[in-house]
Design a protein around this motif. Structure first.
Motif, short mmCIF file in Angstrom:
data_model
loop_
_atom_site.label_atom_id
_atom_site.label_comp_id
_atom_site.label_asym_id
_atom_site.label_seq_id
_atom_site.Cartn_x
_atom_site.Cartn_y
_atom_site.Cartn_z
N LEU A 74 0.81 -1.22 0.00
CA LEU A 74 0.00 0.00 0.00
C LEU A 74 0.84 1.27 0.00
O LEU A 74 0.30 2.37 0.13
CB LEU A 74 -0.93 0.01 1.22
N SER A 75 2.15 1.14 -0.18
CA SER A 75 3.04 2.31 -0.13
C SER A 75 3.02 3.09 -1.44
O SER A 75 2.31 2.74 -2.39
CB SER A 75 4.46 1.87 0.22
N ASP A 76 3.82 4.15 -1.48
CA ASP A 76 3.87 5.10 -2.60
C ASP A 76 4.16 4.39 -3.92
O ASP A 76 5.05 3.55 -4.01
CB ASP A 76 4.96 6.14 -2.32
N THR A 77 3.39 4.73 -4.94
CA THR A 77 3.62 4.18 -6.28
C THR A 77 4.11 5.23 -7.26
O THR A 77 4.47 4.90 -8.40
CB THR A 77 2.34 3.55 -6.85
N LYS A 78 4.17 6.50 -6.83
CA LYS A 78 4.54 7.60 -7.73
C LYS A 78 6.00 8.00 -7.62
O LYS A 78 6.62 8.41 -8.60
CB LYS A 78 3.66 8.82 -7.44
N ALA A 157 0.84 -4.92 10.02
CA ALA A 157 0.74 -5.26 8.60
C ALA A 157 0.12 -4.15 7.76
O ALA A 157 0.26 -4.15 6.53
CB ALA A 157 -0.08 -6.54 8.43
N MET A 158 -0.55 -3.20 8.41
CA MET A 158 -1.19 -2.11 7.68
C MET A 158 -0.35 -0.83 7.66
O MET A 158 -0.75 0.17 7.06
CB MET A 158 -2.55 -1.81 8.31
N ASN A 159 0.80 -0.86 8.28
CA ASN A 159 1.69 0.31 8.32
C ASN A 159 2.50 0.37 7.03
O ASN A 159 3.47 -0.38 6.86
CB ASN A 159 2.61 0.22 9.53
N PHE A 160 2.10 1.28 6.13
CA PHE A 160 2.77 1.38 4.84
C PHE A 160 3.70 2.59 4.74
O PHE A 160 4.19 2.91 3.66
CB PHE A 160 1.74 1.42 3.71
N GLN A 161 3.98 3.23 5.88
CA GLN A 161 4.81 4.43 5.86
C GLN A 161 6.16 4.25 6.54
O GLN A 161 7.15 4.84 6.12
CB GLN A 161 4.05 5.59 6.52
N SER A 162 6.23 3.44 7.58
CA SER A 162 7.48 3.29 8.32
C SER A 162 8.54 2.59 7.49
O SER A 162 8.24 1.82 6.57
CB SER A 162 7.24 2.49 9.61
N LEU A 163 9.79 2.88 7.84
CA LEU A 163 10.91 2.25 7.17
C LEU A 163 10.82 0.73 7.32
O LEU A 163 10.69 0.21 8.43
CB LEU A 163 12.22 2.76 7.79
N SER A 164 10.86 0.03 6.19
CA SER A 164 10.70 -1.43 6.18
C SER A 164 11.66 -2.03 5.17
O SER A 164 11.29 -2.30 4.03
CB SER A 164 9.25 -1.79 5.84
N PRO A 165 12.93 -2.22 5.57
CA PRO A 165 13.96 -2.64 4.61
C PRO A 165 13.67 -3.98 3.94
O PRO A 165 13.95 -4.17 2.75
CB PRO A 165 15.23 -2.72 5.46
N ILE A 194 10.33 -18.86 -16.41
CA ILE A 194 9.76 -17.57 -16.05
C ILE A 194 10.35 -17.14 -14.71
O ILE A 194 10.38 -17.91 -13.74
CB ILE A 194 8.23 -17.62 -15.95
N TYR A 195 10.85 -15.91 -14.68
CA TYR A 195 11.39 -15.30 -13.47
C TYR A 195 10.35 -14.29 -12.99
O TYR A 195 9.94 -13.41 -13.75
CB TYR A 195 12.71 -14.60 -13.78
N ALA A 196 9.91 -14.43 -11.73
CA ALA A 196 8.79 -13.62 -11.25
C ALA A 196 9.13 -12.91 -9.96
O ALA A 196 9.67 -13.51 -9.02
CB ALA A 196 7.56 -14.50 -11.05
N ALA A 197 8.82 -11.62 -9.91
CA ALA A 197 8.85 -10.83 -8.68
C ALA A 197 7.39 -10.56 -8.33
O ALA A 197 6.71 -9.77 -8.99
CB ALA A 197 9.63 -9.55 -8.88
N LEU A 198 6.91 -11.24 -7.30
CA LEU A 198 5.48 -11.21 -6.96
C LEU A 198 5.19 -10.17 -5.89
O LEU A 198 5.95 -10.00 -4.94
CB LEU A 198 5.03 -12.58 -6.47
N ALA A 199 4.07 -9.49 -6.04
CA ALA A 199 3.66 -8.44 -5.09
C ALA A 199 2.57 -8.98 -4.17
O ALA A 199 1.99 -10.04 -4.39
CB ALA A 199 3.16 -7.21 -5.85
N GLY A 200 2.28 -8.21 -3.11
CA GLY A 200 1.13 -8.49 -2.26
C GLY A 200 1.23 -9.72 -1.40
O GLY A 200 0.20 -10.18 -0.89
N GLU A 201 2.41 -10.26 -1.19
CA GLU A 201 2.53 -11.48 -0.40
C GLU A 201 2.14 -11.25 1.05
O GLU A 201 1.38 -12.02 1.64
CB GLU A 201 3.96 -12.02 -0.50
N GLU A 202 2.66 -10.17 1.63
CA GLU A 202 2.40 -9.90 3.05
C GLU A 202 0.95 -9.52 3.33
O GLU A 202 0.50 -9.58 4.46
CB GLU A 202 3.34 -8.79 3.55
#
Length: 470
Positions: A74-78, A157-165, A194-202
């Motif tokens: 849910l973090s910044d996409t721009k 799990a809903m914190n999309f702003q804090s630093l999360s390396p 196929i090499y995949a980088a999947l989103a939304g796992e967490e």
């Protein structure tokens, strides 16, 4: 009891066609099996592939991903430098750069869908994964996939702003996937990788669900998904430091098994021979052969106890899939706010990464991808008969020549029912059936694999619906 034996009789009737054919043609098949020349026992390029995996490049990629600050779904996409949008664009660009080095051998694309109304994605959000397709030269519809997860999170799990390396969880999996692509694109394979980088796992395994559905829509024959989730940590919370062991998790029975198939399995076996389980055995076999100082631990469980990973949506879509990961987890470095409490440090930072270990696990993935993509089609509709008989008869469908030009022939395998791995095998040539004389069906489990002219081999397929890959 009547229902049970109705299912059993149905299976026997299905098997009878192949068996009756075997009875008629067995002398020819056995004669043909004596005329072949066995393919090589090793595939030399797999050794080279392991040597070309770079720990330095993997570490650099992990560092780049960490520097996006957070990769929460849910973090910044721009932003050009922070958030999941910047991270996925960088991954896309890296795949394109790899493709340029191999003469545009990769088709790089975003695969996405919108999710809303979920516990961890309440508002409408586009979940965007990145895939790179290295199309096969002979059988492009046959697919083996390696994946890592783009996203990261902290305690909430809903914190999309804090630093999360998210250095180990799971920049390491994405970095390994990128590195496998760099090395394997130096080669061409009959099947597709196929090499995949999947989103939304967490947030609920949404990237995997979306890509699995995409694979079904494309009607790909997915031989397997290698889900890499945390492959760079060697120091466990249990105090053990271990850089020589890797776990491979696999489901025992197919998630899509029907009640009729489950009932049949009661009488024929297959509880530990799902396609995913035999994919895990395949990973271990190659690791034992082509890698040093790495012990592959098969774990007979879908995932860690009551936990989940991104291979699960593929299993639920009917595709074989396993999870490859470190053996000793450190929970202070997973899903934690960055902090120090009473001298105890929390957070998934890059100082917890062991790049050499990540390189070994990446090499394990790479040889598995190369082995399966280099092999012929996986045996289809493997069948077995031999009840109340001194011998066991196996049969399978032969593929169309157009997708199996590299086929040398087939191996039949057997093991005692209590053995975790296949212990016996015999190459039988390019035939569609074979009789194992004086090997009683009641006492062993059986399977079939296909072997290429260069020695590349498929995973073993257990007979009947319990073991079928497609």
């Amino acid at each position: 009891m009547g229902f049970a034996f109705a299912g059993f009789k149905k299976y026997v009737r299905y098997s009878a066609v192949a068996f009756s054919s075997l009875l008629i043609t067995a002398p020819i098949a056995l004669h043909a099996a004596n005329d072949w020349v066995a393919p090589p026992a090793e595939v030399p390029k797999l050794y080279t592939i392991t040597e070309n995996i770079s720990a330095e490049r993997i570490y650099s990629d992990i560092e780049t991903l960490v520097n996006f600050g957070t990769r929460h779904t849910l973090s910044d996409t721009k932003s050009k430098s922070q958030g999941i949008g910047a991270a996925r664009r960088w991954i896309f660009e890296e795949f394109e750069a790899i493709s340029k080095q191999c003469g545009d051998c990769l088709e790089v694309k975003y695969v996405s869908d919108f999710v809303e109304g979920e516990k961890r994605i309440p508002n409408k959000t586009e979940v965007v994964s990145v895939i790179a397709i290295q199309k096969g030269t002979v059988d492009p519809n046959r697919v083996i996939m390696m994946s890592g997860d783009i996203d990261s999170r902290v305690t909430d799990a809903m914190n999309f702003q804090s630093l999360s390396p998210g250095a180990n969880d799971n920049a390491s999996g994405v970095a390994g996937t990128l590195e496998a692509a760099r090395v394997l694109t130096d080669y061409q394979f009959p099947g597709t990788i196929i090499y995949a980088a999947l989103a939304g796992e967490e947030q609920g395994l949404f990237g995997g669900k979306i890509v699995a559905q995409y694979a079904k829509d494309q009607r790909w024959d997915v031989v397997g998904i290698l889900n890499n989730d945390m492959i760079s940590n060697i120091a466990g919370i249990d105090g053990v430091i271990d850089n020589t062991t890797v776990r491979v998790f696999s489901e025992g029975t197919r998630a899509v098994e029907t009640p009729e198939e489950a009932n049949l399995r009661r009488f024929t076996g297959g509880e530990v021979d799902s396609p995913s389980r035999n994919l895990a055995r395949y990973v271990k076999t190659l690791g034992d052969q082509y890698l040093t100082n790495l012990n592959v631990m098969m774990v007979y469980r879908l995932d860690r106890f009551r936990r989940g990973g991104h291979h699960r949506p593929f299993n639920e879509a009917g595709f074989p899939g396993v999870r490859i990961m470190e053996t000793h987890e450190h929970y202070d470095r997973q899903h934690q706010d960055l902090r120090t409490e009473d001298g105890r440090v929390y957070g998934d930072t890059i100082d917890g990464v062991d790049a050499d270990y990540a390189a070994k696990l990446t090499a394990l993935n790479a040889i598995t991808l190369a082995g399966i993509a280099g092999a012929p089609p996986v045996p289809h509709r493997v069948d077995i008969t031999g009840a109340v008989s001194p011998s066991t008869n196996l049969s399978w469908n032969l593929p169309e020549p157009s997708v199996a030009s590299n086929l040398a022939g087939y191996k039949v395998h057997w093991r005692l029912t209590t053995e975790p791995e296949w212990t016996h095998s015999r190459f039988v040539g390019n035939v569609g059936e074979f009789e194992l004389k004086n090997i009683v069906i009641d006492n062993y489990f059986f399977g079939v694999s296909a072997v290429a002219k260069d020695g590349s081999e498929t995973p073993v397929v257990f007979p009947g619906p319990a073991g079928q890959f497609y």
